[in-house]
Design an enzyme around this catalytic site. Structure first.
Site, short mmCIF file in Angstrom:
data_model
loop_
_atom_site.label_atom_id
_atom_site.label_comp_id
_atom_site.label_asym_id
_atom_site.label_seq_id
_atom_site.Cartn_x
_atom_site.Cartn_y
_atom_site.Cartn_z
N LYS A 1 1.03 -0.89 0.24
CA LYS A 1 0.19 0.07 -0.23
C LYS A 1 0.73 1.43 0.30
O LYS A 1 0.78 2.34 -0.95
CB LYS A 1 -1.01 0.07 1.17
CG LYS A 1 -2.26 0.93 2.00
CD LYS A 1 -2.24 1.46 2.87
CE LYS A 1 -1.84 1.42 4.24
NZ LYS A 1 -1.32 2.80 4.40
N ASN A 2 1.66 1.33 0.69
CA ASN A 2 2.72 2.71 0.91
C ASN A 2 3.31 2.91 -0.38
O ASN A 2 4.18 3.78 -0.24
CB ASN A 2 3.62 2.46 2.25
CG ASN A 2 2.33 2.36 3.35
OD1 ASN A 2 0.96 3.06 3.58
ND2 ASN A 2 3.00 2.93 4.64
N ARG B 1 -4.38 11.01 4.61
CA ARG B 1 -3.46 11.43 4.69
C ARG B 1 -2.04 10.78 3.98
O ARG B 1 -1.92 11.79 3.69
CB ARG B 1 -2.48 10.75 6.68
CG ARG B 1 -1.33 10.37 6.56
CD ARG B 1 -1.09 11.94 6.41
NE ARG B 1 0.12 12.71 6.85
CZ ARG B 1 1.27 13.13 7.42
NH1 ARG B 1 0.22 13.64 8.34
NH2 ARG B 1 2.03 13.62 7.04
N CYS C 1 -4.14 12.56 12.74
CA CYS C 1 -5.49 11.09 12.98
C CYS C 1 -5.02 10.62 14.71
O CYS C 1 -3.91 11.11 14.59
CB CYS C 1 -4.71 10.69 11.95
SG CYS C 1 -3.08 9.64 12.19
N ARG D 1 0.81 14.52 12.80
CA ARG D 1 1.65 13.81 11.61
C ARG D 1 1.12 15.23 11.04
O ARG D 1 0.57 15.76 10.27
CB ARG D 1 0.71 13.29 10.88
CG ARG D 1 0.24 12.63 11.91
CD ARG D 1 -0.38 11.09 11.13
NE ARG D 1 0.51 10.22 9.80
CZ ARG D 1 -0.24 8.88 9.32
NH1 ARG D 1 -0.71 8.94 9.64
NH2 ARG D 1 1.39 8.64 8.55
N ASP E 1 4.90 0.80 11.81
CA ASP E 1 3.80 -0.33 11.46
C ASP E 1 3.48 -1.72 12.05
O ASP E 1 2.46 -2.13 11.56
CB ASP E 1 3.88 -0.28 9.78
CG ASP E 1 3.24 1.42 9.56
OD1 ASP E 1 2.87 1.85 10.37
OD2 ASP E 1 3.79 1.51 8.16
N ARG F 1 -8.58 -0.59 4.64
CA ARG F 1 -8.07 0.18 3.84
C ARG F 1 -6.32 -0.16 3.45
O ARG F 1 -5.31 0.08 2.41
CB ARG F 1 -7.22 1.83 5.25
CG ARG F 1 -8.87 2.36 5.67
CD ARG F 1 -8.57 3.33 6.16
NE ARG F 1 -6.90 3.92 5.39
CZ ARG F 1 -5.86 4.04 6.73
NH1 ARG F 1 -6.21 4.45 7.47
NH2 ARG F 1 -5.14 4.62 6.20
N1 EPU Z 1 7.04 14.17 10.12
C1 EPU Z 1 7.19 15.22 10.79
N2 EPU Z 1 7.44 16.83 10.13
C2 EPU Z 1 6.82 16.12 8.55
C3 EPU Z 1 6.43 14.42 8.81
C4 EPU Z 1 6.61 14.10 9.59
O1 EPU Z 1 7.32 16.34 11.93
O2 EPU Z 1 6.53 17.11 7.68
C5 EPU Z 1 7.33 13.28 11.55
C6 EPU Z 1 5.32 13.11 11.79
O3 EPU Z 1 4.93 13.24 12.99
C7 EPU Z 1 6.62 11.51 12.80
C8 EPU Z 1 7.48 11.05 11.97
O4 EPU Z 1 7.97 12.23 10.73
O5 EPU Z 1 7.45 11.53 13.74
C9 EPU Z 1 7.73 10.29 10.48
O6 EPU Z 1 6.17 9.51 9.81
P1 EPU Z 1 6.55 10.12 8.06
O7 EPU Z 1 6.08 11.67 7.48
O8 EPU Z 1 7.58 9.06 8.01
O9 EPU Z 1 5.01 9.25 8.15
P2 EPU Z 1 4.73 9.50 6.59
O10 EPU Z 1 4.95 9.60 5.35
O11 EPU Z 1 3.25 10.31 6.74
C10 EPU Z 1 4.18 6.89 5.78
C11 EPU Z 1 3.05 5.93 6.18
C12 EPU Z 1 3.01 5.30 7.25
C13 EPU Z 1 3.78 5.07 8.20
C14 EPU Z 1 4.97 6.14 8.41
C15 EPU Z 1 6.62 5.90 9.04
C16 EPU Z 1 2.48 5.91 3.73
C17 EPU Z 1 1.00 6.77 2.96
N3 EPU Z 1 2.28 6.34 5.27
O12 EPU Z 1 3.86 7.70 6.82
O13 EPU Z 1 2.10 4.42 7.31
O14 EPU Z 1 4.13 4.70 10.02
O15 EPU Z 1 5.71 6.37 7.09
O16 EPU Z 1 7.30 4.47 9.04
O17 EPU Z 1 3.26 5.57 3.57
C18 EPU Z 1 0.58 2.99 8.15
O18 EPU Z 1 0.53 2.20 6.68
O19 EPU Z 1 -1.11 2.36 9.24
C19 EPU Z 1 1.35 4.10 8.14
C20 EPU Z 1 0.34 4.88 9.34
#
Ligand code: EPU
Length: 416
Positions: free
Chosen positions: A18-19, A87, A111, A116, A302, A394
């Site tokens: 998915k990701n 998201r 969320c 986030r 995850d 999802r």
């Molecule tokens: N963060 C910031 N600023 C930003 C972006 C992120 O401080 O601008 C922080 C976040 O708050 C968090 C950390 O950085 O503490 C990591 O967040 P990241 O941005 O890496 O998460 P994401 O890219 O939004 C993806 C996956 C998530 C997974 C995370 C971490 C997708 C669609 N989502 O989210 O997947 O947990 O990376 O590996 O790729 C899931 O599949 O259940 C899921 C939540």
């Protein structure tokens, strides 16, 4: 509805990730030519991303595990309500900015697992020359021209997966060279880099903390196969161990699972690899292990909830520390309904394992927490009812069907 206590046995094919699929679909916005993405999992999040791309003007056709996206003419404004609901939809911002030099995307907001923020995404866009403003719930990014730059994407919890993807996609069409430092190293980022390169981009270093993107004038259509879902694989591996069964995971990238497999082995689980298959079963008694979630190649956040269930079934004390998201322990209170003894102390959960779990009605709160509740239900004596399973749909393709084929007594029941 789960009747627990049956050891899972048999083979399960792991679906596309998915990701990886979500940013790959968004990347198709970077070209006016058609793109074909294969091994796309049948998930509500993926369907939803399809709708978002359609709302931008792209044609999107799903056919089995294949999606064909043609973003011939697109607009820069995403539908507020659609984008707000998922998201992961934030990853359309980078391609829109790269191709149209403007993007207007609703702020994804927080969320259930934490705040986030997207400050790092915006920092990257600004470094490439975009003016950023926030207005009426939308983020506006606007650039006369995009120019390559040096961008540091390290944040509070390490790097950002979708932030790295977004900056990579915008930089693919910028003038000159962009260097992302403290880039996310996740396999999904590498998969995206491969697709971008197949489209004619010049991305190198993906999978390491420094990614270099040399901008090109135009990208063309391409075809791509999505990598297997490492989180789905980990979930079934843990379910096999939790139910004291034996499951072969087919079509897995074991090299994406080192941290999880290492912890499973330390916990007394035998994992045998034959090419792209992994066979998982207990190896004698389970042992408690301590776990800290970290960016890749560390233990994935995850998989934290699922692993907590295994530790709840393991005699002894284990400490599970969540370092990526601040509120990702929603499953703890639900696991308590099944009899698990878990205390939260700051970012850590202290799991006093070994108590037998017994079925109960529970409520899913997010995707991975739901998976954990399903595993707990499969391992518990008696009947467990998991509500709000739309969370599961999802991110897990046909989870009830796959589990039934492994012998689980699990049924999807419509609520009246
Ligand atoms: N963060 C910031 N600023 C930003 C972006 C992120 O401080 O601008 C922080 C976040 O708050 C968090 C950390 O950085 O503490 C990591 O967040 P990241 O941005 O890496 O998460 P994401 O890219 O939004 C993806 C996956 C998530 C997974 C995370 C971490 C997708 C669609 N989502 O989210 O997947 O947990 O990376 O590996 O790729 C899931 O599949 O259940 C899921 C939540």
């Amino acid at each position: 509805m789960i009747k627990g206590g049956v050891p899972l046995r048999g083979e399960v094919r792991i679906s596309g990730a998915k990701n990886a699929a979500l940013p790959l679909m968004a990347a198709a916005l970077l070209t006016d030519e058609p793109c074909v993405i294969r091994n796309v999992p049948d998930l509500s999040d993926v369907k939803f991303m399809g709708q978002i791309l359609q709302s931008l003007g792209a044609t999107v056709k799903f056919n089995g595990g294949e999606v064909r996206i043609h973003a011939h003419k697109i607009k820069s404004v995403g539908d507020y309500e659609l984008i707000r609901r998922m998201r992961g939809s934030i990853c359309i911002a980078g391609p829109l900015l790269g191709r149209l030099h403007r993007a207007r995307v609703s702020l994804p907001g927080g969320c259930i697992i934490g705040a986030r923020p997207i400050n790092l995404h915006l920092k990257g866009f600004a470094a490439l020359g975009a003016a950023i403003s926030i207005e009426g719930g939308y983020v506006n990014a606007l650039a006369k021209k995009l120019a390559g730059a040096e961008v540091f994407l390290g944040g509070r919890a390490g790097s950002t997966v979708l932030g790295t993807a977004n900056v990579m996609m915008a930089a693919a069409l910028a003038d000159g060279i962009t260097t992302i430092d403290s880039a996310a190293c996740e396999p999904e980022v590498v998969d995206l880099a491969h697709f971008l390169n197949a489209m004619g981009a010049k991305v190198s270093g993906a999978g390491s903390p420094t990614i270099t993107i040399t901008g090109v004038k135009k990208l063309h259509g391409a075809e791509h196969d999505v990598i297997p879902d490492r989180i789905e694989a980990a979930t079934y591996a843990i379910a096999a161990a939790a139910t004291n069964g034996e499951v072969t995971l087919r079509g897995v990238r074991a090299d994406h699972l080192h941290a999880v497999l290492d912890k499973l082995r330390e916990a007394g689980v035998k994992v045998e690899r034959q090419g792209s298959n992994l066979t998982v079963r207990r190896n004698g008694k389970l042992k408690p292990v301590d776990i800290t979630t970290l960016p890749y190649s560390g233990f994935p956040t995850d998989v934290q909830a699922q692993m907590m269930v295994l530790m709840a079934l393991t005699p002894g004390i284990s400490i599970i520390t969540e370092r990526i998201f601040e509120a990702r322990f929603m499953h703890v209170s639900e696991l308590a309904r099944l009899g698990a003894d878990i205390e939260i102390e700051g970012p850590s959960a202290i799991v006093k394992g070994g108590r037998p779990l017994s079925g109960a009605p529970v409520m899913a709160s997010d995707l991975r927490a739901s998976a954990a509740l399903v595993i707990a239900g499969l391992a518990a004596r008696g009947r467990t009812e998991v509500k709000r399973i739309y969370h599961l749909d999802r991110g897990y393709e046909n989870i009830d069907g796959k589990l039934r084929r492994l012998g689980a007594r699990i049924e999807r029941v419509e609520e009246t």
